[in-house]
Design a protein around this motif. Structure first.
Motif, PDB file in Angstrom:
ATOM      1  N   UNK A 383      -9.765   0.851 -20.245  1.00 27.18           N
ATOM      2  CA  UNK A 383      -9.655  -0.597 -20.085  1.00 27.18           C
ATOM      3  C   UNK A 383      -9.507  -0.926 -18.609  1.00 27.18           C
ATOM      4  N   UNK A 384     -10.073  -2.074 -18.243  1.00 29.57           N
ATOM      5  CA  UNK A 384      -9.919  -2.534 -16.870  1.00 29.57           C
ATOM      6  C   UNK A 384      -8.607  -3.288 -16.736  1.00 29.57           C
ATOM      7  N   UNK A 385      -7.826  -2.915 -15.760  1.00 27.90           N
ATOM      8  CA  UNK A 385      -6.542  -3.581 -15.541  1.00 27.90           C
ATOM      9  C   UNK A 385      -6.786  -5.000 -15.016  1.00 27.90           C
ATOM     10  N   UNK A 386      -6.033  -5.997 -15.505  1.00 33.37           N
ATOM     11  CA  UNK A 386      -6.180  -7.355 -14.963  1.00 33.37           C
ATOM     12  C   UNK A 386      -6.019  -7.349 -13.452  1.00 33.37           C
ATOM     13  N   UNK A 387      -6.944  -8.020 -12.788  1.00 33.42           N
ATOM     14  CA  UNK A 387      -6.964  -7.992 -11.327  1.00 33.42           C
ATOM     15  C   UNK A 387      -6.377  -9.271 -10.749  1.00 33.42           C
ATOM     16  N   UNK A 388      -5.581  -9.109  -9.732  1.00 34.89           N
ATOM     17  CA  UNK A 388      -5.046 -10.244  -8.986  1.00 34.89           C
ATOM     18  C   UNK A 388      -4.572  -9.724  -7.634  1.00 34.89           C
ATOM     19  N   UNK A 389      -4.585 -10.585  -6.662  1.00 41.47           N
ATOM     20  CA  UNK A 389      -4.189 -10.198  -5.308  1.00 41.47           C
ATOM     21  C   UNK A 389      -2.669 -10.277  -5.193  1.00 41.47           C
ATOM     22  N   UNK A 390      -2.054  -9.163  -4.821  1.00 41.56           N
ATOM     23  CA  UNK A 390      -0.601  -9.135  -4.665  1.00 41.56           C
ATOM     24  C   UNK A 390      -0.195  -9.955  -3.444  1.00 41.56           C
ATOM     25  N   UNK A 391       0.915 -10.628  -3.573  1.00 40.34           N
ATOM     26  CA  UNK A 391       1.404 -11.431  -2.451  1.00 40.34           C
ATOM     27  C   UNK A 391       1.947 -10.524  -1.354  1.00 40.34           C
ATOM     28  N   UNK A 392       1.964 -11.058  -0.134  1.00 37.85           N
ATOM     29  CA  UNK A 392       2.548 -10.310   0.974  1.00 37.85           C
ATOM     30  C   UNK A 392       4.035 -10.068   0.731  1.00 37.85           C
ATOM     31  N   UNK A 393       4.695 -11.008   0.073  1.00 36.01           N
ATOM     32  CA  UNK A 393       6.109 -10.829  -0.267  1.00 36.01           C
ATOM     33  C   UNK A 393       6.314  -9.604  -1.138  1.00 36.01           C
ATOM     34  N   UNK A 394       5.473  -9.480  -2.174  1.00 31.59           N
ATOM     35  CA  UNK A 394       5.625  -8.354  -3.090  1.00 31.59           C
ATOM     36  C   UNK A 394       5.375  -7.023  -2.384  1.00 31.59           C
ATOM     37  N   UNK A 395       4.350  -6.975  -1.536  1.00 33.97           N
ATOM     38  CA  UNK A 395       4.059  -5.725  -0.827  1.00 33.97           C
ATOM     39  C   UNK A 395       5.185  -5.356   0.127  1.00 33.97           C
ATOM     40  N   UNK A 396       5.779  -6.354   0.760  1.00 32.88           N
ATOM     41  CA  UNK A 396       6.925  -6.076   1.635  1.00 32.88           C
ATOM     42  C   UNK A 396       8.121  -5.601   0.823  1.00 32.88           C
ATOM     43  N   UNK A 397       8.323  -6.207  -0.354  1.00 31.87           N
ATOM     44  CA  UNK A 397       9.435  -5.779  -1.205  1.00 31.87           C
ATOM     45  C   UNK A 397       9.262  -4.324  -1.629  1.00 31.87           C
ATOM     46  N   UNK A 398       8.055  -3.955  -2.011  1.00 32.78           N
ATOM     47  CA  UNK A 398       7.820  -2.563  -2.407  1.00 32.78           C
ATOM     48  C   UNK A 398       8.073  -1.606  -1.243  1.00 32.78           C
ATOM     49  N   UNK A 399       7.667  -2.002  -0.042  1.00 42.88           N
ATOM     50  CA  UNK A 399       7.894  -1.146   1.127  1.00 42.88           C
ATOM     51  C   UNK A 399       9.378  -0.948   1.391  1.00 42.88           C
ATOM     52  N   UNK A 400      10.150  -2.021   1.251  1.00 39.08           N
ATOM     53  CA  UNK A 400      11.596  -1.923   1.470  1.00 39.08           C
ATOM     54  C   UNK A 400      12.245  -1.076   0.386  1.00 39.08           C
ATOM     55  N   UNK A 401      11.849  -1.301  -0.882  1.00 39.22           N
ATOM     56  CA  UNK A 401      12.521  -0.620  -1.978  1.00 39.22           C
ATOM     57  C   UNK A 401      12.147   0.853  -2.098  1.00 39.22           C
ATOM     58  N   UNK A 402      11.072   1.252  -1.463  1.00 43.26           N
ATOM     59  CA  UNK A 402      10.759   2.682  -1.449  1.00 43.26           C
ATOM     60  C   UNK A 402      11.806   3.480  -0.680  1.00 43.26           C
ATOM     61  N   UNK A 403      12.513   2.802   0.215  1.00 44.90           N
ATOM     62  CA  UNK A 403      13.462   3.486   1.097  1.00 44.90           C
ATOM     63  C   UNK A 403      14.916   3.129   0.828  1.00 44.90           C
ATOM     64  N   UNK A 404      15.169   2.097   0.029  1.00 43.63           N
ATOM     65  CA  UNK A 404      16.540   1.638  -0.159  1.00 43.63           C
ATOM     66  C   UNK A 404      16.847   1.433  -1.635  1.00 43.63           C
ATOM     67  N   UNK A 405      18.084   1.731  -2.016  1.00 43.75           N
ATOM     68  CA  UNK A 405      18.545   1.496  -3.382  1.00 43.75           C
ATOM     69  C   UNK A 405      19.048   0.059  -3.507  1.00 43.75           C
ATOM     70  N   UNK A 406      19.355  -0.346  -4.736  1.00 39.51           N
ATOM     71  CA  UNK A 406      19.867  -1.700  -4.960  1.00 39.51           C
ATOM     72  C   UNK A 406      21.171  -1.928  -4.202  1.00 39.51           C
ATOM     73  N   UNK A 407      22.048  -0.955  -4.252  1.00 38.13           N
ATOM     74  CA  UNK A 407      23.347  -1.102  -3.570  1.00 38.13           C
ATOM     75  C   UNK A 407      23.173  -1.218  -2.056  1.00 38.13           C
ATOM     76  N   UNK A 408      22.224  -0.507  -1.497  1.00 36.49           N
ATOM     77  CA  UNK A 408      21.972  -0.609  -0.063  1.00 36.49           C
ATOM     78  C   UNK A 408      21.422  -1.982   0.299  1.00 36.49           C
ATOM     79  N   UNK A 409      20.563  -2.536  -0.552  1.00 35.03           N
ATOM     80  CA  UNK A 409      20.029  -3.877  -0.300  1.00 35.03           C
ATOM     81  C   UNK A 409      21.143  -4.907  -0.362  1.00 35.03           C
ATOM     82  N   UNK A 410      22.073  -4.746  -1.292  1.00 36.27           N
ATOM     83  CA  UNK A 410      23.162  -5.711  -1.464  1.00 36.27           C
ATOM     84  C   UNK A 410      24.113  -5.734  -0.276  1.00 36.27           C
ATOM     85  N   UNK A 411      24.132  -4.686   0.527  1.00 36.31           N
ATOM     86  CA  UNK A 411      25.006  -4.658   1.697  1.00 36.31           C
ATOM     87  C   UNK A 411      24.357  -5.283   2.937  1.00 36.31           C
TER      88      UNK A 411
END
Length: 427
Positions: A383-411
């Motif tokens: 099946x073809x996955x539904x296509x849509x352009x990810x927002x710059x916000x979402x891509x930045x969030x993924x970049x940050x969360x690859x390196x930080x846990x929830x508790x680290x973000x909360x601090x």
């Protein structure tokens, strides 16, 4: 905490685009039992697709070749007898084609018993074996090494060289069938096997396949396991309502997540490691913040939501499998109501659905554009996955969360709305 939508309008749900299938030739005397495709898998580098087509057989197909056949249907034309489905059937039957010497080759592997679990593993030379006292090893895995692990009905695990189709290792320690396999994504060739003998076993393939640890804690069959993207956490689920999280540096249990009302059968982390999706027979997929053991989103497959008594028993909405798309925004699920669903983490209702009879498993391709689904008759549907352009916000969030846990973000000294967005409280 997000929950079920107030209402669901079926006319607002899109149709998932079917692009092709791989079929298995069926003999007149062939029995239904043993034909199931329990697992489908894509190589991390996108070079190969593998599926257990039943009766001990695993097929390894170059994904570029497979996708080229399916691309006929990508321009929006209806799939017919001359489009990808027919091409797929011919290829799965092993038709002879002229092939360049440097192209990936198709392989048919006879594993000797029914195959329940499949997993690809790739090697990174810099990742050394945990067994530092042994200087000599039988196998020297290079940078271009690509392995396939198969979990069998007799409890054995066989390791194959993907490029040659040759058997490299035969791992024997489980006392019941091996239901699932997963490699650490860091290139260390650490393999975890989940079995009906109620245990998980950790194997070090760079140490010639020696077993490192037995992880005990499940009281019943273990169905599935998944590594976090940084390989530090392992999730395991089985015949029980709890979701187990393991520290893979210390090889100890971190915690159990409670929230499902029936057996949990499938799990997968998001590409940034911030979210964990689990599928259960209770008709739900739950998306967790596993760092804080909280539920962020519930994807219900029955509307209105069933009572815990109904969800905890036999029903026709058992969720069989769940998979996170590499874009971090989409989730796919397979259920007993003969549907495959595509979800967006930004919505509470399915984004697209497709008809799928007797679906058992699913997996996204490495680039995230295609979903493969396995069925009880040994075939695979794409099946073809539904296509849509990810927002710059979402891509930045993924970049940050690859390196930080929830508790680290909360601090972090940042505004509350931004903190809530980074911790997925605001999807």
């Amino acid at each position: 905490m997000a929950s079920f939508p107030d209402s669901v309008n079926e006319n607002d749900i899109g149709k998932a685009k079917f692009i092709g299938e791989l079929l298995v030739p069926v003999a007149p005397f062939d029995q239904k039992s043993g034909r199931e495709t329990w697992t489908v898998a894509f190589a991390p580098n996108g070079s190969y697709f593998a599926w257990s087509q039943g009766h001990r057989i695993v097929r390894l197909i170059p994904w570029a070749k497979c996708l080229k056949n399916f691309s006929i249907g990508h321009d929006g034309e209806a799939t017919n007898a001359s489009s990808p489905r027919r091409l797929s059937r011919q290829n799965s039957n092993g038709s002879q084609e002229i092939q360049a010497a440097n192209e990936p080759r198709e392989h048919t592997i006879d594993c000797g018993d029914i195959v329940w679990g499949l997993a690809f593993g790739s090697s990174v030379p810099e990742k050394q074996s945990r067994c530092v006292n042994i200087e000599w090893h039988r196998f020297k895995f290079g940078q271009d090494q690509l392995l396939l692990a198969t979990g069998l009905n007799n409890g054995r695990i066989k390791i194959w060289d993907v490029y040659t189709g040759k058997l490299l290792l035969n791992l024997m320690d489980h006392t019941e069938l091996v239901r699932d396999l997963t490699f650490a994504p860091d290139g260390s060739l650490m393999l975890v096997s989940a079995s009906r003998d109620k245990t998980l076993r950790v194997w070090d393939l760079k140490d010639d396949g020696n077993m490192v640890k037995v992880l005990r804690g499940h009281q019943n069959w273990v169905y599935c396991s998944a590594f976090s993207p940084d390989s530090s956490v392992l999730c395991s689920v089985g015949a029980g309502k709890a979701v187990f999280l393991w520290n893979m540096d210390k090889l100890t249990l971190i915690r159990k997540l409670e929230g499902h009302h029936n057996d949990v059968v499938s799990c997968e982390f998001s590409p940034d490691g911030a979210l964990l999706a689990t599928a259960s027979y209770d008709t739900r997929v739950i998306v967790w913040d596993h760092h804080k053991a909280t539920i962020l989103l519930e994807l219900g497959h029955l509307f209105p939501p069933p009572s815990p008594i109904f969800a905890g028993g036999a029903n026709d909405r058992w969720v069989r499998s769940v998979s996170f798309c590499p874009d971090g925004r989409h989730i796919a699920s397979i259920t007993d109501d003969r549907l495959v669903r595509f979800w967006s983490i930004e919505e509470k209702a399915p984004q697209a659905i497709g008809s799928l009879t007797n679906g058992l498993c699913c997996a996204f391709s490495a680039e995230g554009s295609v979903l493969a689904t396995g069925t009880r008759d040994g075939s695979v549907h794409f099946w073809e996955c539904p296509r849509s352009v990810a927002s710059l916000q979402h891509m930045c969030r993924m970049s940050v969360r690859r390196l930080t846990s929830t508790r680290q973000v909360e601090t972090l000294a940042i505004p509350t709305p931004l903190r809530d967005y980074l911790t997925y409280k605001i999807i």
